[in-house]
Design an enzyme around this catalytic site. Structure first.
Site, short mmCIF file in Angstrom:
data_model
loop_
_atom_site.label_atom_id
_atom_site.label_comp_id
_atom_site.label_asym_id
_atom_site.label_seq_id
_atom_site.Cartn_x
_atom_site.Cartn_y
_atom_site.Cartn_z
N HIS A 119 -3.11 2.83 -7.31
CA HIS A 119 -2.65 2.78 -7.01
C HIS A 119 -0.82 1.79 -7.22
CE1 HIS A 119 -0.81 1.66 -2.57
NE2 HIS A 119 -2.34 1.19 -2.75
N CYS A 161 3.60 -2.22 5.26
CA CYS A 161 2.09 -2.62 6.09
C CYS A 161 2.78 -3.60 7.32
CB CYS A 161 0.91 -4.04 6.23
SG CYS A 161 0.83 -3.65 3.46
N ASN A 213 3.31 -9.77 -2.83
CA ASN A 213 3.80 -8.73 -3.11
C ASN A 213 5.08 -8.93 -2.82
OD1 ASN A 213 2.49 -8.86 -0.52
ND2 ASN A 213 2.82 -7.19 0.29
#
Lengths: 89, 468
Positions: free
Chosen positions: B266, B392, B216
């Site tokens: 999403h 995060c 990511n």
């Protein structure tokens, strides 16, 4: 009977016009870009059945853009930094 | 020479100190702003920021103020075509898909199963192998905790990598508390794992190998097929976190021998709050469910499904397949443009696989700008929505652990920024970003004493910094 080239052109113009109605800059640009790409890609399709199928898909797409562009106009947000503000008439 | 540098540094420090004093604490200002300003109001720059958005080359009053969205690794826009599908479920199709006694239940159940098929088709799976969950985090928890717990009498070991997403690492940590052993595989400087190390790490009591498909933060694609083969040969289950990969790179669960896969809606222009876990049926993968109850979803994830979300997810998955070729070419084009434009700036470094294009997802461009702090560049780029790494971890100011795992030092890890390009990014936005970054990087470097020293030809590593 397959739709005539005039009908196809009419559909293309309607889709472009509906896509331009999106208030959201990214969606507006995407659906315009995508319509241009899709119609160009299928420019040389000769098979009548396929033309009819694509035309019907286009009609569905037009209906969808009609609904979604209306929703986009109902919920508006600030313009993006790359987006020229429209002049007030 | 040395004393001259220290003197210069002291002057610099004094200057920046007076500058900081004359403006109310910028960092504090940012925090309090975030809590006190209602979300509907116009976003305002943090107070005390010295960098102006105003550009000398154009009249800002003629343009909007909302930032460009370049953080598609965090989440994506909901595609209007997905919303169009979902609206039916908020207006007419409100039945519970598990109600088998009336037509309201039947009609939603039919739609849910159609969506399940769309989700399965993307990865070549059987629809029955798709378990809907609340998102990739839940799927990761389900797989990583569920499989070892089920086989806990015979298996005591799992393998994962150092660059995994937080929720995988945290699940692994929980297992350690329960008495399992965890091997965290290191990665190369490009972010890829070493297959030989994986082979060596597999033991007789290894229950699960979990390696993410696309990272990511840096967009590196791990060699899934090879990993799957090694796992199958050793009869170890292979889980992959495909939140960033699903629908974007070709994945076939049978060809790659994937036993479990986490999917998020999403990240593929679908609704938030839903995801899926692929759980192989043949050979059967058994796991201890986290959520128990009515036995929905093969008993692996009880609870009533949310048909609007499921249908939206299904439509998003269908669109990913339909638009794959167009999106891929388009994102690649913009990505190359952005990469080339930004790497022209001196002292920049691309994080990820630069040598082999096929091992790098083009929609994720992670670049380090030396001698600048990533956070201060982000502050200076209020007109572009970017992140210095995972959403995060951005709450803390700690440097990215992913870049650390690649062997980057603190300074480099601090100065990196991730650019995410998606279906709805336009070329005009990329042009704007290239120009803005070029200007602001130069601006910030001119303020940086380190940059000045580098320009003077001083090797920063030779300096002994005196501690105050």
């Amino acid at each position: 009977m397959a739709p005539t080239s005039k009908q196809v052109l009419q559909l293309y113009k309607s889709i472009l016009s509906k896509a331009s109605k999106f208030d959201n800059y990214n969606f507006r640009e995407y659906f315009r870009r995508k319509a241009q790409h899709d119609f160009k890609e299928h420019k040389n399709v000769a098979d009548e059945q396929q033309i009819t199928r694509l035309y019907n898909e286009g009609i569905d797409q037009l209906a969808l853009l009609n609904r979604q562009s209306a929703i986009s106009q109902m919920f508006t947000f600030e313009k993006l930094v790359v987006e020229p503000l429209k002049k007030h008439h | 020479m040395m004393s001259e540098i220290i003197k210069r540094m002291a002057v610099r420090n004094l200057r920046s100190l007076t500058a900081a004093l004359s403006q109310p604490a910028s960092c504090l200002g940012r925090r309090s702003l975030a809590t006190s300003v209602p979300p509907t109001s116009t976003p305002t720059p943090p107070s005390g920021s010295t960098i102006s958005l105003k550009s000398a080359t154009r009249d800002e009053s003629k343009y909007g103020t909302r930032p460009i969205y370049l953080d598609v690794q965090a989440t994506t826009q909901t595609d209007p075509r997905v919303l169009d599908k979902m609206l039916q479920f908020y207006t007419g199709l409100y039945g519970n898909p598990h109600s088998s006694t009336h037509s309201y239940g039947w009609e939603t159940e039919k739609e849910v199963e159609a969506a399940r098929k769309h989700v399965a088709d993307v990865i070549g799976a059987d629809p029955k192998e798709i378990i809907f969950t609340s998102g990739a985090t839940e799927s990761n928890n389900m797989a990583i905790k569920g499989v070892p717990r089920f086989y806990k009498n015979t298996k005591k070991h799992i393998i994962t990598t150092q660059t995994e997403h937080k929720c995988v690492l945290d699940s692994a940590r929980h297992l350690q508390d329960e008495g399992f052993e965890v091997t965290y595989l290191p990665v190369s400087t490009e972010g890829l794992i070493d297959l030989d190390e994986l082979r060596k790490a597999i033991r007789k009591d290894t229950a699960l190998v979990s390696v993410m498909a696309v990272n990511n933060e840096i967009g590196v694609i791990q060699p899934l097929k090879e990993i799957g083969q090694i796992c199958r040969e050793n009869k170890v289950f292979f889980h992959t976190d495909a939140a960033q990969a699903y629908g974007k790179i070709p994945i076939d669960v049978n060809e790659m021998n994937i036993d479990l896969m986490s999917i998020s809606s999403h990240k593929i222009y679908g609704p938030k709050g839903i995801g899926a876990c692929y759980v192989r049926r043949r050979p059967r993968v058994r796991l201890d469910p986290i959520i128990t109850g009515g036995g929905q979803e093969r008993g692996l994830r009880s609870g009533t499904l949310a048909p609007p979300l499921v249908a939206g997810f299904g439509e998003a998955a269908r669109l990913m397949t339909q638009e794959l070729a167009y999106d891929k070419a388009y994102i690649e084009k913009l990505s190359n443009k952005l990469k080339n434009g930004l790497l022209l700036i001196p002292e920049t470094q691309f994080n990820g696989v630069a040598s082999d294009q096929s091992k790098q997802y083009p929609g994720c461009v992670n670049i380090s700008f030396a001698y600048i702090e990533g956070e201060s560049l982000l502050m200076a780029l209020k007109d572009i929505a970017l992140s210095s790494g995972s959403a995060c971890t951005s709450a803390s100011l700690e440097p990215s652990y992913v870049l650390h795992a690649l062997g980057a030092d603190d300074a480099l890890a601090h100065s990196s920024i991730r650019f995410g390009i998606g279906r709805f990014t336009t070329e005009a936005e990329v042009d704007y970003v290239i120009k803005a970054i070029n200007e602001r990087v130069e601006f910030l470097r001119q303020m940086s004493p380190l940059w000045e020293m580098v320009q003077d030809g001083i090797d920063l590593n030779t300096i002994e910094w005196s501690g105050h």
